[in-house]
Design a protein around this motif. Structure first.
Motif, mmCIF file in Angstrom:
data_model
loop_
_atom_site.group_PDB
_atom_site.id
_atom_site.type_symbol
_atom_site.label_atom_id
_atom_site.label_comp_id
_atom_site.label_asym_id
_atom_site.label_seq_id
_atom_site.Cartn_x
_atom_site.Cartn_y
_atom_site.Cartn_z
ATOM 1 N N TYR A 44 -8.197 -24.867 46.480
ATOM 2 C CA TYR A 44 -7.540 -25.964 45.779
ATOM 3 C C TYR A 44 -8.523 -26.687 44.872
ATOM 4 O O TYR A 44 -9.672 -26.928 45.260
ATOM 5 N N CYS A 45 -8.046 -27.060 43.705
ATOM 6 C CA CYS A 45 -8.813 -27.910 42.805
ATOM 7 C C CYS A 45 -9.126 -29.229 43.517
ATOM 8 O O CYS A 45 -8.280 -29.767 44.230
ATOM 9 N N THR A 46 -10.326 -29.735 43.302
ATOM 10 C CA THR A 46 -10.715 -30.990 43.945
ATOM 11 C C THR A 46 -10.105 -32.202 43.238
ATOM 12 O O THR A 46 -10.221 -33.317 43.726
ATOM 13 N N HIS A 47 -9.468 -31.985 42.082
ATOM 14 C CA HIS A 47 -8.869 -33.123 41.370
ATOM 15 C C HIS A 47 -7.553 -33.524 42.015
ATOM 16 O O HIS A 47 -7.440 -34.610 42.562
ATOM 17 N N GLU A 48 -6.545 -32.628 41.975
ATOM 18 C CA GLU A 48 -5.258 -32.976 42.597
ATOM 19 C C GLU A 48 -4.626 -31.797 43.308
ATOM 20 O O GLU A 48 -3.415 -31.644 43.323
ATOM 21 N N LYS A 49 -5.465 -30.931 43.859
ATOM 22 C CA LYS A 49 -4.964 -29.902 44.777
ATOM 23 C C LYS A 49 -4.083 -28.826 44.169
ATOM 24 O O LYS A 49 -3.187 -28.305 44.827
ATOM 25 N N ALA A 50 -4.284 -28.474 42.899
ATOM 26 C CA ALA A 50 -3.581 -27.315 42.349
ATOM 27 C C ALA A 50 -4.265 -26.048 42.864
ATOM 28 O O ALA A 50 -5.442 -26.063 43.211
ATOM 29 N N HIS A 51 -3.515 -24.937 42.880
ATOM 30 C CA HIS A 51 -4.077 -23.665 43.333
ATOM 31 C C HIS A 51 -4.961 -23.055 42.244
ATOM 32 O O HIS A 51 -4.462 -22.673 41.186
ATOM 33 N N GLU A 63 -10.462 -22.303 35.030
ATOM 34 C CA GLU A 63 -9.733 -23.440 34.480
ATOM 35 C C GLU A 63 -8.521 -23.707 35.362
ATOM 36 O O GLU A 63 -7.694 -22.821 35.600
ATOM 37 N N CYS A 64 -8.424 -24.923 35.844
ATOM 38 C CA CYS A 64 -7.319 -25.312 36.715
ATOM 39 C C CYS A 64 -5.991 -25.277 35.949
ATOM 40 O O CYS A 64 -5.933 -25.720 34.801
ATOM 41 N N PRO A 65 -4.930 -24.756 36.583
ATOM 42 C CA PRO A 65 -3.660 -24.628 35.864
ATOM 43 C C PRO A 65 -2.937 -25.964 35.659
ATOM 44 O O PRO A 65 -2.033 -26.042 34.839
ATOM 45 N N LEU A 66 -3.341 -27.021 36.368
ATOM 46 C CA LEU A 66 -2.564 -28.263 36.286
ATOM 47 C C LEU A 66 -3.028 -29.198 35.157
ATOM 48 O O LEU A 66 -2.233 -29.562 34.295
ATOM 49 N N HIS A 67 -4.295 -29.572 35.169
ATOM 50 C CA HIS A 67 -4.783 -30.488 34.112
ATOM 51 C C HIS A 67 -5.937 -29.871 33.319
ATOM 52 O O HIS A 67 -6.619 -30.558 32.573
ATOM 53 N N PHE A 68 -6.180 -28.588 33.535
ATOM 54 C CA PHE A 68 -7.136 -27.827 32.728
ATOM 55 C C PHE A 68 -8.594 -28.271 32.894
ATOM 56 O O PHE A 68 -9.412 -28.022 32.013
ATOM 57 N N GLY A 69 -8.907 -28.937 34.008
ATOM 58 C CA GLY A 69 -10.311 -29.140 34.355
ATOM 59 C C GLY A 69 -10.919 -27.785 34.694
ATOM 60 O O GLY A 69 -10.204 -26.832 35.013
ATOM 61 N N SER A 70 -12.255 -27.682 34.607
ATOM 62 C CA SER A 70 -12.912 -26.401 34.889
ATOM 63 C C SER A 70 -14.092 -26.568 35.834
ATOM 64 O O SER A 70 -14.684 -27.652 35.932
ATOM 65 N N ALA A 81 -13.811 -32.165 32.519
ATOM 66 C CA ALA A 81 -12.961 -33.191 33.123
ATOM 67 C C ALA A 81 -11.489 -32.804 32.970
ATOM 68 O O ALA A 81 -11.163 -32.077 32.023
ATOM 69 N N PRO A 82 -10.596 -33.275 33.847
ATOM 70 C CA PRO A 82 -10.840 -34.292 34.859
ATOM 71 C C PRO A 82 -11.485 -33.785 36.148
ATOM 72 O O PRO A 82 -11.630 -34.564 37.080
ATOM 73 N N ALA A 83 -11.845 -32.516 36.233
ATOM 74 C CA ALA A 83 -12.557 -32.057 37.432
ATOM 75 C C ALA A 83 -13.896 -32.776 37.501
ATOM 76 O O ALA A 83 -14.640 -32.780 36.510
HETATM 77 FE FE1 FES Z 1 -7.055 -29.438 38.751
HETATM 78 FE FE2 FES Z 1 -6.144 -31.803 37.962
HETATM 79 S S1 FES Z 1 -5.456 -30.625 39.629
HETATM 80 S S2 FES Z 1 -7.708 -30.586 37.019
#
Ligand code: FES
Length: 104
Positions: A44-51, A63-70, A81-83
């Protein structure tokens, strides 16, 4: 307590790609890097738990699929950011065609 578990086969993941791996109540992300090596992080992404297993791999970053942090999946360090919180990483060992990760 650490545990070494088989995540998948080396042929299951294309080069420069990621795969989700669930074990018990935990989710991991397994990476096949463009240099041919394999890496593992928490799933899980440490930002908001996307896979992260649903994210896009670009060279050594996921690159996270939710807010595109890397993150750099080799170290877990956030790169875009936002990661901003590091991912946990896990040692990977290859035995034959099996990808083993040590967790816990
Ligand atoms: Fe991954 Fe927000 S949940 S960047």
């Amino acid at each position: 307590m650490t545990e070494t578990i088989r995540a998948c086969s080396t042929t299951d993941i294309d080069e420069e790609d990621v795969m989700r791996f669930d074990h018990g109540d935990k989710t991991y992300a397994i990476f096949h890097a463009p240099d041919g090596k394999y890496y593992a992080t928490e799933g899980y992404c440490t930002h908001e738990k996307a896979h992260l297993g649903e994210g896009i791999v670009d060279e050594f970053e996921i690159e996270c699929p939710l807010h595109f942090g890397s993150f750099d999946y080799r170290t877990g360090d956030p790169t875009v950011a936002p990661a901003c919180v590091k991912l946990k990483t896990y040692p990977v060992k290859i035995e034959g065609n099996d990808i083993l990760i040590t967790v816990g």
